[in-house]
Motif scaffolding. Structure first.
Motif, PDB file in Angstrom:
ATOM      1  N   ARG A  63      12.946 -34.400 -21.098  1.00  0.00           N
ATOM      2  CA  ARG A  63      12.808 -35.081 -19.811  1.00  0.00           C
ATOM      3  C   ARG A  63      13.830 -34.589 -18.800  1.00  0.00           C
ATOM      4  N   GLN A 114      12.578 -31.395 -17.415  1.00  0.00           N
ATOM      5  CA  GLN A 114      11.406 -31.577 -16.561  1.00  0.00           C
ATOM      6  C   GLN A 114      11.787 -32.001 -15.144  1.00  0.00           C
ATOM      7  N   TYR A 128       1.387 -31.479 -20.828  1.00  0.00           N
ATOM      8  CA  TYR A 128       2.793 -31.271 -20.479  1.00  0.00           C
ATOM      9  C   TYR A 128       2.995 -31.012 -18.985  1.00  0.00           C
ATOM     10  N   THR A 132       5.283 -33.412 -16.465  1.00  0.00           N
ATOM     11  CA  THR A 132       6.380 -32.942 -15.623  1.00  0.00           C
ATOM     12  C   THR A 132       6.253 -33.497 -14.210  1.00  0.00           C
ATOM     13  N   ARG A 165       8.824 -36.356 -12.337  1.00  0.00           N
ATOM     14  CA  ARG A 165       9.504 -36.061 -11.072  1.00  0.00           C
ATOM     15  C   ARG A 165       9.167 -37.106 -10.004  1.00  0.00           C
TER      16      ARG A 165
END
Length: 419
Positions: A126, A129, A333, A337, A341
Motif C-alpha cells: 500500500r 501504491q 491491482y 492502486t 490514491r
C-alpha cells in the motif's frame, strides 16, 4: 475492502454439501432414527440406579455397566453390544478426532497466513501504491525484501505491522453490515443452486451496499497502514472506528481542501469490491470443480490411498481460495492502486520513502476523480506505475503457498502415523 478470504458459496453457484444431501428424514448425513426398539433407546438413555423391581431384575443381578456386554435373556435373545467392551476406544475414533483437529489446524494456519503473517507485505504494498514520488517501483520481490529490512532497521518491527488491528475491524464491519442488511431486506446472502439473474443481481446489490457501509472505515484503516511510524502517534485499536465515523459526519482530524468527498469514492470502491468478489467466485468455483473431478477420477480408478482421501477433504477448498484470491488481486491491482490514491488524498498523511528506506514524504496529489487519477498515472509514471509494489504481492502469495505446503506435509505425516 473485501474479505481476504472468499465466501464459501461465492455468489455464482452452490457449493453443495449438506443441503444437497437428504437430512432429517431421508437418510444422508443426518438420517431419521426410529426409536421403535429398546436397543435404539439404549444409545440415548443413561443407566438408572439398580432399584429392585424397577427393571425386572432377579435377585443378585445388576444392570450392565456402560461399555460392558449386556446380559441376554431367553426371551430377548443375544444382547447387542453397541459399544466395545472394556471401555476401550471405538475403532476409528482416534483417527476421526485427528481428522477434526487437523481440519481446524489447517484452516487456522491458512487464516493466520492471510491476515497476520502476510500483513507486512500488505503494508509495503500500500505504501508503494500511494507513493507517487517513488522512482523505484518495487516490481520484484528482491527490492521489496531490501526495503523491508531497511524499514525494520530504522523504525523497528512495528513499522511492518502497523494497522493490523484496523484491518480486522474492517472485516468485522463488513461481515456485520452484510448480515444486518440481509436481515432487514430481501437481498440474499447466498444464492441457491437454482439461481436466476434476478437473484444474482440482488446478491451483488447486497455486496455493493456492504462495501458502501464499510468504505469510511476502510479509508481510516488505509491511513493507519501507510502512515509513517516516525510521526505516528500511539493510537488505540478503536481509532479506526472513530476516524471512520468522523469522516462520515465531517468531524475529527482536520483534512485539506484536496480531500475527496465520500460520494465521489463510492463508485471506485464499490466497483473494486464487486469485481474482486465476482472474479474470486468464478476462479474458486472453477478450481474447485477441477480438483473435485480429479479426486473423483482417482476414486474410480481405485488409486487413492487413505491418506490422500483425508487430504482431499480439506485441501481442495483451501487451494481454490488461494487461487481465487491470487488471481483477483493480480487482475485488479491497477484499480486498487487508483482506489488507494483517491482514498489517501487530502488526509495529510505522511508516508515512508520507499526508495531510500528512511525519511518521510507527504501526499500532495490533486486528483479530481477516478478518471483524472488514471490519466495522471499513465502520463507521469507510465503503465508500470499502476503496479508499484507488485513484488510484495509475489512475496505474500509465495509465503501463503509455502505455509499450505508445510501444513499438508505435517498433516500427511500425522495421518500416516495414525493409520
Amino acid at each position: 475492502m473485501h474479505p481476504r478470504r472468499p465466501d464459501g458459496f461465492d455468489g455464482l453457484g452452490y457449493r453443495g454439501g449438506s443441503r444437497d444431501e437428504q437430512g432429517f428424514g431421508g437418510g444422508g448425513a443426518f438420517p431419521a432414527r426410529s426409536f421403535s426398539s429398546g436397543s435404539d433407546l439404549s444409545h440415548w438413555v443413561t443407566t438408572p440406579p439398580d432399584i429392585p423391581g424397577s427393571r425386572n431384575l432377579h435377585w443378585g443381578e445388576k444392570s450392565p455397566l456402560y461399555g460392558g456386554p449386556a446380559v441376554s435373556t431367553p426371551l430377548e435373545g443375544p444382547a447387542e453390544e453397541p459399544f466395545p467392551s472394556g471401555g476401550g476406544a471405538v475403532p476409528g475414533q482416534s483417527s476421526e478426532q485427528l481428522n477434526r483437529f487437523a481440519g481446524f489446524g489447517i484452516g487456522l494456519a491458512s487464516l493466520f497466513t492471510e491476515n497476520v503473517l502476510a500483513h507486512p507485505c500488505i503494508v509495503l504494498r500500500r505504501q508503494c501504491q500511494v507513493n507517487y514520488h517513488a522512482q523505484n517501483y518495487h516490481l520484484t520481490p528482491f527490492t521489496v525484501i531490501n526495503i523491508m529490512y531497511s524499514f525494520n532497521k530504522t523504525q523497528g518491527p512495528r513499522a511492518l505491522w502497523k494497522g493490523m488491528g484496523s484491518t480486522f475491524i474492517v472485516q468485522g464491519v463488513t461481515l456485520g453490515a452484510e448480515g444486518i442488511i440481509s436481515e432487514f431486506t430481501p437481498l440474499p446472502r447466498e444464492i441457491s443452486h437454482k439461481w436466476n439473474p434476478k437473484q444474482i443481481g440482488e446478491h451483488l446489490l447486497l455486496k455493493a451496499l456492504t462495501y458502501m457501509v464499510a468504505m469510511p472505515f476502510y479509508s481510516a484503516s488505509l491511513i493507519e497502514t501507510v502512515q509513517s511510524e516516525i510521526i505516528r502517534d500511539n493510537t488505540g485499536i478503536l481509532e479506526c472506528i472513530k476516524e471512520g465515523i468522523g469522516r462520515v459526519i465531517g468531524m475529527g482530524v482536520p483534512h485539506s481542501k484536496r480531500l475527496l468527498p465520500l460520494l465521489s469514492l463510492i463508485f471506485p470502491t464499490v466497483l473494486h469490491g464487486v469485481l474482486h468478489y465476482i472474479i474470486s467466485s468464478i476462479i474458486q468455483k472453477f478450481v474447485l470443480l477441477i480438483l473435485k473431478r480429479k479426486t473423483y477420477n482417482s476414486y474410480l480408478a481405485e488409486s487413492t490411498s487413505p491418506v490422500q482421501s483425508m487430504l482431499d477433504a480439506y485441501f481442495p477448498e483451501l487451494i481454490a481460495n488461494f487461487a481465487a484470491s491470487l488471481c483477483s488481486d493480480v487482475i485488479l491491482y491497477p484499480l486498487e492502486t487508483v482506489l488507494h490514491r483517491l482514498h489517501i488524498q487530502g488526509t495529510r498523511t505522511i508516508i515512508d520513502n520507499t526508495d531510500l528506506g528512511y525519511e518521510v514524504l507527504p501526499i500532495n496529489t490533486q486528483y479530481e476523480g477516478m478518471r483524472d487519477c488514471i490519466n495522471t498515472i499513465r502520463q507521469e509514471e507510465g503503465a508500470l506505475g499502476f503496479y508499484k509494489g507488485f513484488g510484495a504481492v509475489i512475496i505474500q502469495y509465495t509465503l501463503h503457498a509455502a505455509v499450505l505446503q508445510i501444513t499438508k506435509i505435517i498433516y500427511s505425516t500425522l495421518l500416516q502415523n495414525s493409520i
